[in-house]
Enzyme design. Structure first.
Site, PDB file in Angstrom:
ATOM      1  CE  LYS A 183       5.956   3.672   1.973  1.00  0.00           C
ATOM      2  NZ  LYS A 183       5.416   2.499   1.243  1.00  0.00           N
ATOM      3  CG  ASP A 237       4.986  -0.833   5.876  1.00  0.00           C
ATOM      4  OD1 ASP A 237       4.635  -0.917   7.071  1.00  0.00           O
ATOM      5  OD2 ASP A 237       5.622  -1.733   5.295  1.00  0.00           O
TER       6      ASP A 237
END
Length: 222
Positions: free
Chosen positions: A120, A138
């Site tokens: 991420k 997220d």
């Protein structure tokens, strides 16, 4: 949700949040990497408060290595998991200096080799610092994607990312990431999502169920 319906939903969200962007304050790829590392299990607002002074004291990787670990820990104490993050920052800075000449690498696979940098974080850095299309998943992106039925409730973060990448045009990956975050952060919240005023409710099965359940509960209590 198929690609055509998702297109309609994303266009609506684009109208709601035309200025969606990365809300972590930074001036360069190195500061962005540090900020995203700090943001794990922490709000962007808190990170920005900490980095306002942190980025004045520490301008480049060597600066983080010139202080004892305990001093860096104290400087980021307001951040969750600050001890682990301080350790990772110093390890990251050492690797950036030794292997990358003091510069944050541009390649995704090299970014994920850095301590504290997962998929991420790497996606956020390549897309925002180097203009490489990417969708960073997220908690907001994952929640919204699952509520809309873009993916299954038990899909992993990687599976959510892959399904979004398949249904969203590549040149829209980064802006879609930002818009879904804004939508999840300010509208489709984890607690008390604003389903009753949602412009894309007709495309959201969970939103309809929530409203129906709310109406049923109110009728029972009358």
């Amino acid at each position: 949700m198929n690609a055509a319906t998702l297109r309609l939903v994303l266009d609506q969200i684009a109208g709601m949040f035309p200025d969606a962007r990365c809300e972590l304050n930074h001036r360069n790829p190195f500061e962005l990497t540090i900020a995203v590392l700090l943001s794990a299990q922490c709000t962007d607002e808190t990170v920005n408060k900490v980095t306002a002074t942190l980025f004045e004291k520490y301008r480049e990787p060597q600066d983080y290595l010139n202080v004892p670990l305990e001093e860096l820990e104290n400087d980021i104490r307001r951040i969750g998991l600050f001890r682990n993050k301080a350790s990772n920052i110093q390890k990251l800075c050492r690797l950036v200096i030794d292997k990358h000449g003091g510069e944050i690498p541009r390649k995704h696979e090299e970014l994920t080799e850095l301590p504290g940098v997962g998929r991420k974080t790497a996606n956020v850095v390549v897309s925002n610092a180097f203009d490489v299309p990417a969708i960073a998943v997220d908690t907001h992106v994952e929640r919204v994607s699952k509520r809309f039925g873009v993916c299954k409730p038990d899909d992993s973060v990687l599976e959510v990312e892959k399904k979004l990448m398949k249904k969203v045009p590549r040149d829209e990956w980064t802006i879609t990431h930002h818009r879904l975050i804004f939508f999840g952060r300010y509208h489709c919240k984890a607690q008390n999502p604003r389903c009753d005023v949602c412009p894309v409710l007709e495309h959201c099965k969970e939103g309809k169920s929530r409203l129906k359940a709310g109406l049923k509960k109110r009728s029972v209590t009358k």
